[in-house]
Design a protein around this motif. Structure first.
Motif, short mmCIF file in Angstrom:
data_model
loop_
_atom_site.label_atom_id
_atom_site.label_comp_id
_atom_site.label_asym_id
_atom_site.label_seq_id
_atom_site.Cartn_x
_atom_site.Cartn_y
_atom_site.Cartn_z
N ALA A 132 0.84 -1.21 0.00
CA ALA A 132 0.00 0.00 0.00
C ALA A 132 0.87 1.26 0.00
O ALA A 132 0.62 2.22 -0.74
CB ALA A 132 -0.94 -0.01 1.20
N MET A 133 1.90 1.26 0.81
CA MET A 133 2.78 2.44 0.90
C MET A 133 3.50 2.70 -0.42
O MET A 133 3.57 3.84 -0.88
CB MET A 133 3.81 2.23 2.01
N VAL A 134 4.04 1.64 -1.01
CA VAL A 134 4.74 1.82 -2.28
C VAL A 134 3.77 2.39 -3.32
O VAL A 134 4.08 3.34 -4.05
CB VAL A 134 5.36 0.49 -2.76
N GLY A 135 2.55 1.81 -3.37
CA GLY A 135 1.56 2.32 -4.32
C GLY A 135 1.24 3.78 -4.08
O GLY A 135 1.19 4.58 -5.03
N ALA B 115 10.84 -4.26 2.07
CA ALA B 115 10.29 -4.14 0.71
C ALA B 115 11.19 -4.85 -0.29
O ALA B 115 10.72 -5.53 -1.21
CB ALA B 115 10.12 -2.67 0.34
N ASN B 116 12.50 -4.72 -0.10
CA ASN B 116 13.40 -5.42 -1.01
C ASN B 116 13.27 -6.93 -0.89
O ASN B 116 13.37 -7.66 -1.88
CB ASN B 116 14.85 -4.96 -0.79
N ALA B 117 13.05 -7.40 0.33
CA ALA B 117 12.83 -8.84 0.51
C ALA B 117 11.55 -9.26 -0.20
O ALA B 117 11.53 -10.28 -0.92
CB ALA B 117 12.77 -9.17 2.00
N LEU B 118 10.49 -8.49 -0.04
CA LEU B 118 9.23 -8.82 -0.71
C LEU B 118 9.37 -8.78 -2.23
O LEU B 118 8.66 -9.50 -2.95
CB LEU B 118 8.13 -7.83 -0.30
N ALA C 277 13.02 0.59 -5.74
CA ALA C 277 14.09 1.58 -5.89
C ALA C 277 13.51 2.98 -6.14
O ALA C 277 14.02 3.99 -5.62
CB ALA C 277 15.01 1.16 -7.04
N THR C 278 12.42 3.02 -6.90
CA THR C 278 11.82 4.32 -7.23
C THR C 278 11.38 5.07 -5.98
O THR C 278 11.44 6.30 -5.93
CB THR C 278 10.60 4.09 -8.16
N VAL C 279 10.89 4.35 -4.98
CA VAL C 279 10.36 5.02 -3.79
C VAL C 279 11.23 4.77 -2.56
O VAL C 279 10.76 4.91 -1.42
CB VAL C 279 8.89 4.58 -3.51
N ALA C 280 12.48 4.40 -2.80
CA ALA C 280 13.36 4.02 -1.69
C ALA C 280 13.48 5.14 -0.64
O ALA C 280 13.41 4.88 0.57
CB ALA C 280 14.74 3.63 -2.22
N ASP C 281 13.62 6.36 -1.10
CA ASP C 281 13.77 7.47 -0.16
C ASP C 281 12.52 7.61 0.72
O ASP C 281 12.61 7.82 1.93
CB ASP C 281 14.00 8.79 -0.91
#
Lengths: 399, 399, 399, 399
Positions: A25-28, A78-81, A94-98
């Protein structure tokens, strides 16, 4: 009011803030509004039809925080997922890493009180505090700090944690929240404490799990006292969604269902927790109820859930519907649903934030009946017929 | 009016009177009202919900007749069907044997005009008359004799024959029925002649097949001139029914369908006729249209139909729905429908007789839009969303 | 010897003589040799390939008798089964009605000793005798009377009864049959008593169920003492058959199976008995063992069995195989098996009578290894690879 | 000889060198021997059982080159494929990026002669040379240069290109290769020219496609003249593999197959080419032949292939087997295979290189019968029973 909602900043407090659903949800939400990612936000009910025309908070204006018992930062999780074959790819992360790293500052240690017999399934969970009331106070404080820090008018809180064992029947007698926390104390599963903290902090609350949370009169009363809306329980994302779409057809066509068998497999953390019989029973009850809510006759039905680690987040469900028609002819329908649990749940989480924010603006109090379409076991609302539920939702939002 | 409908005798004139669907319907209607067979009438929409409360003609009061190109009596045909594993068992046939034999006196030789390239599939069919107008006149006379003989106020006529090839586009220009029969003559498939005869005889008409029948303006005009209601086309009994139940869910949940593939197998006479490419194309077009009626975007879809003799009346359909959700996650739904075609269609035929009789009593003229729920390609009515269609039907009948 | 076997009369003594498998087998055997029914005997391994060329007892020469705890004659039971939609139709039953009635004279009251906790599932079962030894003696006498009455040289005995609970481990220590009967007495499930009676009566014995029967050293020793061959256990008729066909392919192609999940539903008497957890466990163990016998690595596997009454004798099994190939690519195979249990088991019963008769003629003693292809958990023989097992069977019979 | 094979460098010349199968195979071969990637090489027949004990060329010693009509380097193509959800992930591609780039120096422009009516499906393909003989000469030269440049004793050549239309029957009359190239010229599909070039260059040859290549006597004669072994045709990777595993069981158990229907979907380049009817027919013929090779009676069978772009490399196949057993009982088996075509084919390509190298070392000439297990339509060898084929393979390799 119309312009305000879309542009207002709204807080989203997640119990289970680094779980798979929360991270999807957060990444989206952080991709929303960025050029080139417009097609990544599918699966949201508020994207389409009449609901897309209504003034709801814009996704880029959501501010995330939450409680989490697991160690580790959002970016690592998130990287594990992103190895799991869902749409959450390494490049999207990577796009939303910050953004993900920035969110870590708003995540506080979770509460493991009441984990009881299923603690083994959550290795690494901190030992529970013996004092439920203190835990609720601590969590309430965390939420209020978050609201103040980000100068938010509204924070919607959501329980996205693991499935929990049921609550003993006698606690359904207790109507006062403070008394409940004192008396039931360490018998209460985490979801009840989450709900208590959210309500005490003045947050509209969503129970996305089968937790007993808002089933308890003490919590319902507290929400009403504070003039808060709430919604739940147990997100309707896959097999049960299909049941609520298909079952009304059998009823309306008078095709008598003799047996409806459901076999579910999943391999994620939720699956591991469901491997504990007491947790599984709560989940199965919700799935089985649905058919009883549609049909006015007894039918044989069964629900099985098995933990199959290799499937990871890919929930696979097979159903057999054995039914009888004209002249007693017996026929069958089978289906296999291969859905990614987190990718189905996450957009509904964002929908519910937007819609519970709407309910709050509209000064609704208590269970929000028009949100029944989102849940396996809605607290209130139309019967378990998805089309009717969606019609009620649209009428409420648009009408 | 209320009491009258249930107790009135209503004629049912079937084009294809000894086909499997017709015989299933007749056996069911003759079992209705007999003690001990109450549970044999499942599958009728007018059995349940609000529709069951409305005054509709009672099944025992239906009087059957029709046209049929096949030789052989109803009892022999029913006994042959009773080996096929549907609910039409030898013992049910024995129960209504006298009724079946009595019906033979009301069946007249069918019309095979226009059978064209697919005649080979119907061995034993009589040679077509060269004169379409004469055939229509003959059939009209048969229906009027039947009405007079049984002193019926209303005769509902239904096309339950085989799938036909499409009609040449230029005949869609002709608006006058007599002129069409003269000009197009032996190019017209049987369904057009059936519809013409039914309308000339003053019968409400149902096109339960994909026939072009009521698509032609000449026939529509004739029905309106005679103040007759009609309904169609192509009964929605199995795979397409499921599509119209499932597709709206994908739309409402914003789960973007990438591909929807359908593979159908059937082994009955209809399957044999569909083995002819020109007939198959008409059927496939109807099935494919449905998705286009639901989704507002282009999706890849394909429909295949194969003739598999060993399956007999057991239509088996497998569907794959490949769809995309949040963060671009791709997921699938598969289903297998194993339905007995005749047992699914026959109760709808009885429903349609009752409801078209109602429409006629209500003085409705032209395509009856609220009956869209019964058809793959409705002439009029709400979009291809089964729940919406059922809601429209109930509102019309009950409201 | 060649001519003798085909034309010799051979006795078939069935424990569970009026169960569905037994009745299907008997009807088939009585149709054999009648004109017009040649195509009704499919499903027999000894019908095809090299095995069809060998001198085995002709089906019309089989003489049937047995024990049965249910009341009611064979004809009534067969007529009841003929409503179940298997190939055992009313007309086939009528064809052999005289034979079925004649067989009743050779059926004796069954033994319900040791029914233990699952007696509830078998309403109408007689109360068990307290004395296991007396029951064995009584049954032995019944078999010997049968052999004498029909002047039979060989009687092959088969356990076709219901699934039983496991036998306590300590009885695996006892090596003497009389001592076992005295010491274990009413702890022994019926299958052990059946095997004891059969062996004492000098019969080659087949355990077609998951019963512990011939697992016990006391029974194995007794069989060897009497120079008798035996075979078992648990007929491989459906899902497990498919596993033993498919699993070797995954092994040989080095497609690593990550998970193999099996979901079984059945609705007949066997299903009702399997609804008792202790009985179910025995059955599941057999099904799960198979995969371990094929793969040389650990894989996640699960077997579920549910009782679904409406399915009756139509066992439906769905399997998911999740496997990993080149570069770690994960793929799936699903299958749905819809088989009629009795129609699959009955022909194997006839095969086993013919082949155990052959083993006896060939003076084989103890577990007959080349019969492994027939069983889920063979007592001896090649690994659980169906192709290898069939090759071993053919080599033994033909070679 | 034993030590030599494993450590010898062996050339692999691929027609279609940057297709998905080729790139999967190359990436796998370059990962072989690297620490930490041992589990990425699943799916190879020569990994397991007796075959793993035999001295075969080690994968790190394979040297790759080939012809390709598409522009673009191997690394770019591999990175594009790495978005497709197979095991070929971006990180695996990164691991062998240097190797992939190095391989580009050994890839030469492909031959598009004879593309004929299906050229549209391969946009970007170069215009064909009018002179088939010149093309063959050019390709032969490329292979010989490659062998010299890398000082290879053996180069195994494989046709991994797209499916082609059939060759006119009259060219099956021509027995001389040079004469065929002159006479048939631009009527010959590329696979025939590939085979001609490979054989003229002295390479053992594998036809992994349904191309007519080695069906033509002129090519067979040329291979025998040059004392070369060859194998094919059409890799057996998914649905057809399952058929060859399952069909023998139905035969051996005497379960009479009434109908076997296969519905295939795929979305990759091969799917696009198969969307052309003439190419599809060649593929379907191979799939249908298999059942005829197993059963000694006529059965109804049908194979459909549809191009479904969204599925990409994930070939999905659904099969229905309708069969008849004891007493005429009709039953069904359904399966759904969801396999990644390239991940299934690539390891077999590596197996075939190793095994054709073995055949060459053993001085075998002509069609290598023991390799039948790898192909849908083997040139020679045991019947289409996978278990028998694997047994023959093992006996040949190990024996």
């Amino acid at each position: 009011m119309a312009d305000l909602a879309a542009s207002e900043s709204v807080g989203v407090w997640i119990f289970g803030a680094r779980g798979s659903v929360a991270l999807h949800a957060m990444v989206g939400a952080r991709l929303a509004g960025r050029e080139g990612f417009e097609d990544k936000l599918g699966g949201m009910v508020t994207n389409v039809g009449g609901l897309a025309q209504v003034d709801l908070v814009d996704l880029p204006n959501l501010v995330f925080g939450g409680h989490e018992i697991r160690p580790g930062g959002a970016l690592d999780e998130a990287n594990a997922l992103a190895q799991g074959g869902t749409g959450l790819s390494p490049s999207l992360v990577a796009t939303v890493a910050d953004d993900l790293q920035a969110m870590d500052t708003d995540v506080r240690p979770g509460c493991a009180a009441g984990l009881g017999p299923w603690r083994d399934a959550l290795e690494g969970a901190p030992v529970a505090s013996a004092d439920a009331r203190a835990e609720v106070e601590r969590m309430r404080g965390d939420i209020e700090d978050f609201r103040a820090r980000h100068e938010l008018r509204t924070v919607v809180a959501l329980h996205l944690g693991s499935t929990e064992p049921p609550v003993d029947q006698r606690w359904y007698e207790e109507t006062d929240l403070q008394q409940l926390l004192v008396s039931a104390g360490d018998e209460l599963p985490p979801g009840v404490l989450f709900a208590a903290a959210a309500i005490q902090a003045g947050c509209p609350f969503v129970n996305f799990t089968p937790s007993a949370a808002m089933d308890l009169p003490a919590l319902r009363n507290a929400a009403i006292d504070r003039a808060l809306p709430y919604a739940g329980k147990d997100g309707k994302t896959g097999e049960t969604l299909l049941k609520s779409v298909l079952a009304p057809m059998f009823l309306q066509r008078d095709l008598r269902v003799l047996s409806w068998q459901s076999y579910n497999m999943l391999g994620n953390r939720d699956g591991r927790v469901l491997d504990q019989p007491s947790n599984r029973d709560a989940k199965i009850a919700g799935k089985a109820d649905l058919l009883r809510g549609v049909f006015d006759y007894d039918l044989h039905s069964g629900v099985r859930i098995d933990y199959v680690p290799s499937l990871d987040d890919w929930k696979t469900a097979w159903n057999l519907v054995h039914f009888e028609g004209f002249l007693g002819t017996r026929m069958t329908l089978q289906f296999t649903w291969q859905g990614c649990d987190s990718a189905l749940a996450a957009p509904l989480v964002l929908d519910l934030v937007r819609l519970l924010h709407l309910a709050h603006r509209r000064k609704m109090v208590g269970a929000v009946a028009p949100l029944a379409a989102f849940f396996k076991s809605p607290y209130e609302g139309p019967p378990a017929d998805f089309a009717q539920q969606m019609s009620a939702l649209t009428n409420w939002v648009v009408g």
